[in-house]
Every structure is written in structure tokens, then in C-alpha cells.
Design a protein around this motif. Structure first.
Motif, PDB file in Angstrom:
ATOM      1  N   GLU A 145       0.836  -1.193   0.000  1.00 25.20           N
ATOM      2  CA  GLU A 145       0.000   0.000   0.000  1.00 25.20           C
ATOM      3  C   GLU A 145       0.877   1.252   0.000  1.00 25.20           C
ATOM      4  O   GLU A 145       1.185   1.809   1.048  1.00 25.20           O
ATOM      5  CB  GLU A 145      -0.937   0.001   1.224  1.00 25.20           C
ATOM      6  CG  GLU A 145      -1.864  -1.198   1.296  1.00 25.20           C
ATOM      7  CD  GLU A 145      -2.858  -1.210   0.138  1.00 25.20           C
ATOM      8  OE1 GLU A 145      -3.310  -0.119  -0.254  1.00 25.20           O
ATOM      9  OE2 GLU A 145      -3.146  -2.300  -0.376  1.00 25.20           O
ATOM     10  N   TYR A 146       1.274   1.677  -1.184  1.00 25.89           N
ATOM     11  CA  TYR A 146       2.098   2.876  -1.290  1.00 25.89           C
ATOM     12  C   TYR A 146       1.816   3.571  -2.615  1.00 25.89           C
ATOM     13  O   TYR A 146       1.234   2.992  -3.534  1.00 25.89           O
ATOM     14  CB  TYR A 146       3.590   2.539  -1.184  1.00 25.89           C
ATOM     15  CG  TYR A 146       4.125   1.717  -2.342  1.00 25.89           C
ATOM     16  CD1 TYR A 146       4.657   2.320  -3.477  1.00 25.89           C
ATOM     17  CD2 TYR A 146       4.090   0.322  -2.293  1.00 25.89           C
ATOM     18  CE1 TYR A 146       5.133   1.555  -4.543  1.00 25.89           C
ATOM     19  CE2 TYR A 146       4.561  -0.447  -3.352  1.00 25.89           C
ATOM     20  CZ  TYR A 146       5.077   0.176  -4.467  1.00 25.89           C
ATOM     21  OH  TYR A 146       5.543  -0.570  -5.525  1.00 25.89           O
ATOM     22  N   VAL A 147       2.222   4.840  -2.687  1.00 23.25           N
ATOM     23  CA  VAL A 147       2.066   5.613  -3.913  1.00 23.25           C
ATOM     24  C   VAL A 147       3.387   6.302  -4.219  1.00 23.25           C
ATOM     25  O   VAL A 147       4.089   6.731  -3.291  1.00 23.25           O
ATOM     26  CB  VAL A 147       0.922   6.644  -3.784  1.00 23.25           C
ATOM     27  CG1 VAL A 147       1.168   7.612  -2.643  1.00 23.25           C
ATOM     28  CG2 VAL A 147       0.721   7.406  -5.085  1.00 23.25           C
ATOM     29  N   GLU A 149       5.392   9.419  -5.976  1.00 20.41           N
ATOM     30  CA  GLU A 149       5.203  10.800  -6.426  1.00 20.41           C
ATOM     31  C   GLU A 149       6.417  11.259  -7.221  1.00 20.41           C
ATOM     32  O   GLU A 149       7.551  11.009  -6.829  1.00 20.41           O
ATOM     33  CB  GLU A 149       5.010  11.716  -5.220  1.00 20.41           C
ATOM     34  CG  GLU A 149       4.870  13.191  -5.578  1.00 20.41           C
ATOM     35  CD  GLU A 149       5.110  14.082  -4.378  1.00 20.41           C
ATOM     36  OE1 GLU A 149       4.136  14.380  -3.678  1.00 20.41           O
ATOM     37  OE2 GLU A 149       6.281  14.481  -4.144  1.00 20.41           O
ATOM     38  N   GLY A 209      -2.964  12.923 -10.706  1.00 22.06           N
ATOM     39  CA  GLY A 209      -2.595  11.906 -11.687  1.00 22.06           C
ATOM     40  C   GLY A 209      -2.070  12.504 -12.982  1.00 22.06           C
ATOM     41  O   GLY A 209      -1.774  13.700 -13.081  1.00 22.06           O
ATOM     42  N   GLU A 241       3.820   2.275 -15.006  1.00 23.97           N
ATOM     43  CA  GLU A 241       2.536   1.624 -15.268  1.00 23.97           C
ATOM     44  C   GLU A 241       2.711   0.347 -16.071  1.00 23.97           C
ATOM     45  O   GLU A 241       1.976  -0.630 -15.876  1.00 23.97           O
ATOM     46  CB  GLU A 241       1.603   2.592 -15.985  1.00 23.97           C
ATOM     47  CG  GLU A 241       1.145   3.739 -15.083  1.00 23.97           C
ATOM     48  CD  GLU A 241       0.220   4.717 -15.788  1.00 23.97           C
ATOM     49  OE1 GLU A 241       0.172   4.677 -17.045  1.00 23.97           O
ATOM     50  OE2 GLU A 241      -0.445   5.517 -15.103  1.00 23.97           O
ATOM     51  N   SER A 246       0.247   1.208 -10.500  1.00 21.13           N
ATOM     52  CA  SER A 246      -0.847   2.096 -10.907  1.00 21.13           C
ATOM     53  C   SER A 246      -0.921   3.356 -10.058  1.00 21.13           C
ATOM     54  O   SER A 246      -1.474   4.367 -10.482  1.00 21.13           O
ATOM     55  CB  SER A 246      -2.187   1.351 -10.826  1.00 21.13           C
ATOM     56  OG  SER A 246      -2.402   0.858  -9.513  1.00 21.13           O
ATOM     57  N   GLU A 247      -0.377   3.305  -8.848  1.00 23.82           N
ATOM     58  CA  GLU A 247      -0.469   4.446  -7.939  1.00 23.82           C
ATOM     59  C   GLU A 247       0.731   5.373  -8.143  1.00 23.82           C
ATOM     60  O   GLU A 247       1.715   5.331  -7.403  1.00 23.82           O
ATOM     61  CB  GLU A 247      -0.536   3.958  -6.487  1.00 23.82           C
ATOM     62  CG  GLU A 247      -1.812   3.229  -6.129  1.00 23.82           C
ATOM     63  CD  GLU A 247      -3.038   4.131  -6.204  1.00 23.82           C
ATOM     64  OE1 GLU A 247      -2.939   5.303  -5.821  1.00 23.82           O
ATOM     65  OE2 GLU A 247      -4.079   3.657  -6.672  1.00 23.82           O
ATOM     66  N   ILE A 249       1.583   9.531  -8.839  1.00 22.77           N
ATOM     67  CA  ILE A 249       1.060  10.886  -8.888  1.00 22.77           C
ATOM     68  C   ILE A 249       2.193  11.853  -9.214  1.00 22.77           C
ATOM     69  O   ILE A 249       3.371  11.498  -9.122  1.00 22.77           O
ATOM     70  CB  ILE A 249       0.395  11.296  -7.554  1.00 22.77           C
ATOM     71  CG1 ILE A 249       1.403  11.163  -6.399  1.00 22.77           C
ATOM     72  CG2 ILE A 249      -0.848  10.473  -7.291  1.00 22.77           C
ATOM     73  CD1 ILE A 249       0.854  11.614  -5.066  1.00 22.77           C
ATOM     74  N   THR A 271       0.307   4.564   1.959  1.00 22.69           N
ATOM     75  CA  THR A 271      -1.042   5.119   1.837  1.00 22.69           C
ATOM     76  C   THR A 271      -1.848   5.032   3.123  1.00 22.69           C
ATOM     77  O   THR A 271      -2.789   5.809   3.311  1.00 22.69           O
ATOM     78  CB  THR A 271      -1.812   4.414   0.705  1.00 22.69           C
ATOM     79  OG1 THR A 271      -1.778   2.994   0.917  1.00 22.69           O
ATOM     80  CG2 THR A 271      -1.194   4.717  -0.644  1.00 22.69           C
TER      81      THR A 271
END
Length: 373
Positions: A145-147, A149, A209, A241, A246-247, A249, A271
Motif C-alpha cells: 500500500e504505497y504511492v 510521487e 494523476g 505503469e 498504478s499508484e 502521482i 497510503t
């Protein structure tokens, strides 16, 4: 005794998780052909405070040595690694490290890191390899669970270029952008052209996004330098991607938090609570102090944060053998019969619930043996 501010004791799970994270990082980086490097924990302050590195001495743990030189506990790995490898042959490009940095402007004085530096490589290759290594590492430690940037230092610098600000004015504006202070940005630019002020204020909200990139491709249609940056960021997003991430930003209004950054910047956020698990970016200019024109990019993982977010699993069951001073040696030998267990030898057990099995050393027909209760 009490501890100094920023220092703390640790026990149990946090230490175990950190050691596990460290070993996984060693394996991942080794398999991706990174060469391990270690630098001294004590360095000259000038390594980090020189005009190009530009770090703030006030935030460092420092003292004067016997010769009057200022020494510090290592506040940053990137500048230290750059010093160490500047004279290495440029054929080797990929370096990895593990160890602590010490800063007084953080929540804790000591921060454990693991990181990678890629020098003398094709710029896009280096950036891609940094991000893909981060993805593999987070997967290996079980953090899903991470994004990620992405940002770029040159966006802010390109927009303010016509203003011809002095260093003090530029730094004040940079800090206002860093803190997302629209009111302060407007105040600092009150005597400058309205279109530049509006561009920076709007940039603070340029976060989200890939649609943010699409929007600014129209806004900056007549600014080729900024369009090239957007294309660069989009290329990295496409790569991520394509590998299943997918995450992703972008933050087009992000400004550099370390003076030597000079290009793409990236961060990873957990996240569940928004904490930063890794950060890094491009820093070609750092090598100018060694009279080198080259590419350099890297990132560092916050191992303390990773340890907090790792799922704790007891890979071994815990057994207890109850013995006496006379039978302790019998219990010790019995460890070999429980190779899959954590074995705790005790003379008295106060909390049996913490063990999955309890054994006792008994005397049977004039012979000691260990039996399960």
C-alpha cells in the motif's frame, strides 16, 4: 538516566523488522548488480556544507577536532558517497549503502537508511533503475500500500527565471512553495509581474494523476523547456505503469528539499498513514565540486518507517524447557531435537501462555530425559 532529545531505546519487533528489512535490501541490491559501499560515520563538515552540497550546518551534530576543523556525524549519505567514489573508475555505476544519518531537524536524531546511487549512467536508465529497485524492494518486504510521487526541480526554477531574484529572495520563495503557502507566495511576489505570481500560486495545486500533466501541456504549449520536463515525467509514469504500478502521482509545484537536487525528484508514501518510505532524485551538480560533468541519481529508504509498516510474523514457534541448575546441560542438548523452534530454557515459568509447547527435564530410571507436558 533520561535520554537526550531525539534519542530512544528500542526492543523486540522494531529491531527484528529492521534487521529483516536490511537483509532483504542487501539481497535485492546485490541481485540488481549494486556494489556495497560504506563511509565513515564521522566526516568533515565541509563535505556537506560546501557551496555545491549546500547543507545547513545548524542541523548537524558537530564539534571541533584537535586541529580546529569542524567534524560532524554523517548527516547525509549521498554527499558522503559522492566524496568516496569521485576518484573511482567511471565504469562502475551502481552503489548501495546501509547505515544511519544524524540530523537535529528530524523527529529522531538518528535515522536508519538504506539507499542506492547510480552515477555515470544514461540519465533515464538511472532514474528508471532507482524506481524499479524501489518497487522490487517494497514488494520483497511485503509493503503493497504505497504511492509514488514524481516532481522536477527545474519547473520552479524555469518559472522564476525572469524575476532575477537574489539568493535570499529565491530561498524565501522556495520555502513558501515547499510549505504550500499561497498567501506567502503572493506576498513575496507582490511587486513582480502578475502572470508569474499567478503561475506559481496555481502550481501549488498542480498535484494528482497524469491528467495534471495533460492540463499543463496545454498551459505551457509555448514553453518548450517546461514541455520537455512534462514529457520526461510522463515517460517515467509510462514505464512504471507498464511494470504494474498504478499508484503514481505528480506534484509539479514541488521544490527541492536538498540544495544539490537538480532534476527529477521522487518519493514513496505509505497510503495507510501518509508517511514517507523513500525519497530521492537527480543531483548531477554535486559532482561539479570534483570537476566532473556526469549524471547522478539515487534514493534512500527510511528503514525505521519500513520496519513500522512491515507485517510481523513469528516464523518459528516458541518452546520452553523447564530445568534446574543440575539439569540445565540436559535441556541445552535437547535444543537439537527442536530445530524448528525458538527454545527458551527456564527454571520457573510465570506465563505459560507465551509458549506453544512446554517441556520438562525429569529423572526416569536414574536417567534424565526431556518430556513434553
Amino acid at each position: 538516566m533520561f535520554l537526550p532529545a531525539g534519542s530512544q531505546d528500542e526492543t523486540g519487533v522494531q529491531i527484528a523488522n529492521r534487521l529483516k528489512a536490511s537483509e532483504i535490501f542487501r539481497k535485492v541490491s546485490e541481485k540488481r548488480n549494486f556494489k556495497a559501499i560504506s563511509t565513515p560515520v564521522v566526516e568533515y563538515a565541509h563535505t556537506f556544507t560546501n557551496e555545491i552540497a549546500g547543507m545547513d550546518l545548524q542541523s548537524m551534530l558537530k564539534w571541533f577536532n584537535s586541529e580546529g576543523e569542524i567534524e560532524v556525524l554523517r548527516p547525509d549519505w549521498t554527499a558522503a558517497v559522492a566524496r568516496a567514489i569521485a576518484k573511482q573508475h567511471q565504469s562502475f555505476q551502481k552503489w548501495s549503502y546501509q547505515g544511519s544519518v544524524f540530523r537535529m531537524d528530524k523527529d529522531g536524531t538518528e535515522n536508519r537508511q538504506a539507499g542506492i546511487e547510480i552515477v555515470h549512467a544514461d540519465p533515464f536508465l538511472g532514474e528508471s533503475e532507482c524506481l524499479l529497485t524501489a518497487i522490487q524492494y517494497l514488494k520483497e518486504i511485503g509493503l503493497e500500500e504505497y504511492v509514488i510521487e514524481l516532481g522536477h526541480t527545474a519547473i520552479f526554477e524555469q518559472i522564476i527565471k525572469p524575476l532575477k531574484l537574489d539568493l535570499k529572495e529565491e530561498e524565501a520563495l522556495r520555502m513558501a512553495m515547499h510549505d504550500k503557502r499561497m498567501d506567502l507566495v503572493e506576498e513575496l511576489l507582490s511587486n513582480y509581474p502578475e502572470e508569474i505570481k499567478d503561475a506559481l500560486v496555481q502550481l501549488i495545486d498542480a498535484y494528482g494523476g497524469s491528467d495534471v500533466i495533460t492540463h499543463y501541456e496545454h498551459v505551457w504549449a509555448n514553453q518548450p523547456e517546461l514541455l520537455a520536463i512534462l514529457q520526461h515525467i510522463r515517460q517515467l509514469i509510462n514505464l512504471l505503469e507498464a511494470t504494474g504500478v498504478s499508484e503514481v502521482i505528480v506534484d509539479l509545484g514541488r521544490v527541492k528539499n536538498l540544495p544539490y537536487y537538480d532534476g527529477i525528484m521522487f518519493r514513496g508514501f505509505v497510503t495507510t498513514d501518509g508517511s514517507t518510505c523513500f525519497s530521492g532524485g537527480r543531483y548531477d551538480r554535486l559532482y561539479k565540486q570534483f570537476e566532473q560533468e556526469t549524471s547522478a541519481v539515487g534514493l534512500a529508504f527510511d528503514v525505521d518507517q519500513l520496519a513500522l509498516h512491515m507485517e510481523t510474523k513469528d516464523s518459528l514457534t516458541k518452546a520452553c524447557i523447564i530445568a534446574t541448575p543440575e539439569t540445565h546441560s540436559i535441556a541445552e542438548k535437547y535444543r537439537e531435537d527442536l530445530p524448528e523452534d525458538i527454545v527458551d530454557i527456564q527454571y520457573h515459568v510465570h506465563n505459560e501462555a507465551i509458549y506453544s509447547a512446554i517441556y520438562t527435564v525429569i529423572l526416569d530410571n536414574n536417567q534424565y530425559k526431556v518430556v513434553k507436558r
